[in-house]
Design a protein around this motif. Structure first.
Motif, PDB file in Angstrom:
ATOM      1  N   CYS A 107      10.793   2.783  -5.569  1.00 16.15           N
ATOM      2  CA  CYS A 107       9.337   2.984  -5.463  1.00 16.15           C
ATOM      3  C   CYS A 107       8.592   1.652  -5.543  1.00 16.15           C
ATOM      4  CB  CYS A 107       8.847   3.909  -6.582  1.00 16.15           C
ATOM      5  SG  CYS A 107       9.201   5.629  -6.260  1.00 16.15           S
ATOM      6  N   LEU A 152       7.840   0.018  -2.310  1.00 13.53           N
ATOM      7  CA  LEU A 152       7.067   0.734  -1.278  1.00 13.53           C
ATOM      8  C   LEU A 152       5.618   0.265  -1.144  1.00 13.53           C
ATOM      9  CD1 LEU A 152       8.338   4.403  -1.840  1.00 13.53           C
ATOM     10  CD2 LEU A 152       9.033   2.794  -0.066  1.00 13.53           C
ATOM     11  N   CYS A 172       0.791   3.971  -2.199  1.00 16.13           N
ATOM     12  CA  CYS A 172       0.554   4.992  -1.161  1.00 16.13           C
ATOM     13  C   CYS A 172      -0.897   5.462  -1.270  1.00 16.13           C
ATOM     14  CB  CYS A 172       1.520   6.155  -1.409  1.00 16.13           C
ATOM     15  SG  CYS A 172       1.388   7.503  -0.238  1.00 16.13           S
ATOM     16  N   GLN A 175      -1.610  10.553   1.873  1.00 17.51           N
ATOM     17  CA  GLN A 175      -0.439  10.068   2.634  1.00 17.51           C
ATOM     18  C   GLN A 175       0.848  10.387   1.872  1.00 17.51           C
ATOM     19  OE1 GLN A 175      -0.767   8.629   5.782  1.00 17.51           O
ATOM     20  NE2 GLN A 175      -2.813   9.468   5.412  1.00 17.51           N
ATOM     21  N   LYS A 228       5.229   9.047   1.238  1.00 18.36           N
ATOM     22  CA  LYS A 228       6.348   8.120   1.479  1.00 18.36           C
ATOM     23  C   LYS A 228       7.623   8.753   0.940  1.00 18.36           C
ATOM     24  CE  LYS A 228       3.713   3.906   1.869  1.00 18.36           C
ATOM     25  NZ  LYS A 228       3.479   2.531   1.436  1.00 18.36           N
ATOM     26  N   THR A 253      11.758   8.510  -0.521  1.00 20.83           N
ATOM     27  CA  THR A 253      12.826   7.718  -1.164  1.00 20.83           C
ATOM     28  C   THR A 253      14.066   8.603  -1.304  1.00 20.83           C
ATOM     29  OG1 THR A 253      12.281   8.468  -3.392  1.00 20.83           O
ATOM     30  CG2 THR A 253      11.171   6.451  -2.638  1.00 20.83           C
TER      31      THR A 253
END
Ligand code: ADP
Length: 337
Positions: free
Chosen positions: A48, A51, A54, A58, A60, A62
């Motif tokens: 994380c 990344l 975010c 939105q 993301k 993992t």
């Protein structure tokens, strides 16, 4: 059942991806976020960190690390600020973007918590409605198994108004049933009194064959066998001008199961599947009972499940997902298969 509401801890669910209600740093927090990081182990936090956060609405993705899932999809829900600050659109976007990622990563199954409904303060009933609306319209176009995970189950997950309307509908029917039972007992007592000047007729006498009527032999009786459940289902789909997929998706029934029903004229569905189809076809109460009878079931006033189904049909609400929210709130089995 493509969309299921379950009561569970999301970290325990075995599926391809679970969704995390994260904050914009993606570096862990309280609530479901804390539980997911704790169960996944330190590897998740390290990924994380790479990344770069975010944005709200939105998502993301993992790995799942020590969790029983392949992936974790991190999405950032909106904070509730009274409801006039784009909260609904942002929350819809969380579900849409997460489902999009799940699809990109070929996930067959994904589990969602009720995003934003904890520390972020989004009221639970409308939060659940947003979730169900976005997920069910996604499932109209896509094949996936989606779990809506409710952690702290309470009646307020459906709107107070709907809950109390259904509750009083159930209460009224239970009262009727008890009254009916009392009448039945009184009738039974009357029947046991001797009758004077009247022949007592056996209740079934009317249907017994008279001398003029020739009793049917078994072979001809079997020759008059009625339309089966699956025959009625397929006929109704045609009559309503629906396609098969419109029907089974609206019924929250898995495509494979539908093909089985389609190819087996004597298929015996479960009661929840049979009702799901009756709802998808928007049948009246009488037609629903007819369809159920073909599958060997009935609707009665002796259990809450049946009364809730009757409530929705008589109110012409044929949304399987809304019915399932209500059934869930009343601890009943859900529709679909
Ligand atoms: P948010 O900050 O988006 O509001 P929270 O984690 O505070 O996120 O709460 C989101 C929802 O997740 C709440 O309804 C809460 O009850 C639920 N929740 C908390 N822990 C878990 C868990 N282990 N599994 C599933 N749901 C959970």
């Amino acid at each position: 059942m493509p969309l299921q509401i379950v009561r569970n801890d999301i970290t325990k669910i075995e599926c391809d991806a679970i969704v995390n209600a994260a904050n914009s740093t993606l570096l862990g927090g309280g609530g479901v976020d804390g539980a997911i990081h704790k169960a996944a182990g330190g590897g998740l936090l390290l990924e994380c960190m790479r990344l770069g956060g975010c944005r709200t609405g939105q998502a993301k993705i993992t790995g799942g690390y020590n969790l029983p899932c392949k992936y974790v999809i991190h999405t950032v829900g909106p904070k509730w600020k009274g409801g006039h600050n784009g909260e609904k659109e942002l929350l819809e976007s969380c579900y849409r973007e997460s489902l999009k990622l799940a699809k990109e990563y070929n996930c067959g199954s994904v589990a969602f918590p009720l995003i934003s409904s904890g520390v972020y303060g989004y009221p639970k009933a409308p939060a659940l409605k947003v979730a169900m609306d976005v997920i069910s319209s996604f499932l109209l176009e896509n094949d996936m198994l989606v779990y809506m995970v409710i952690f702290d189950k309470a009646a307020y997950q459906i709107s107070e108004k709907l809950f109390s309307e259904i509750k009083s509908y159930i209460d009224d029917r239970y009262v009727d049933r008890h009254r009916d039972a009392r009448l039945e007992r009184m009738r039974a007592v009357q029947m046991s009194q001797p009758l004077y000047g009247m022949e007592r007729v056996h209740p079934q006498a009317a249907s017994l064959p008279t001398a003029a009527q020739k009793p049917l032999d078994l072979e001809s009786a079997l020759g008059t066998i009625d339309e089966s459940f699956s025959e009625m289902l397929l006929r109704k789909i045609d009559e309503k001008g629906m396609t098969d997929s419109q029907c089974y998706k609206k019924a929250n029934v898995d495509r494979k199961l539908f093909s089985k029903i389609r190819s087996d004229v004597h298929y015996h569905p479960s009661k929840t599947t049979a009702i799901a189809f009756a709802i998808a076809l928007e049948l009246s109460l009488e037609e629903t009972k007819d369809m159920l009878m073909k599958a060997g079931f009935a609707l009665s006033h002796s259990n809450k499940f049946d009364i809730i189904i009757e409530y929705f049909i008589t109110n012409s609400n044929y949304n399987v997902f809304e019915i399932n929210e209500a059934l869930f709130a009343f601890d009943q089995s859900l529709l679909g298969a």
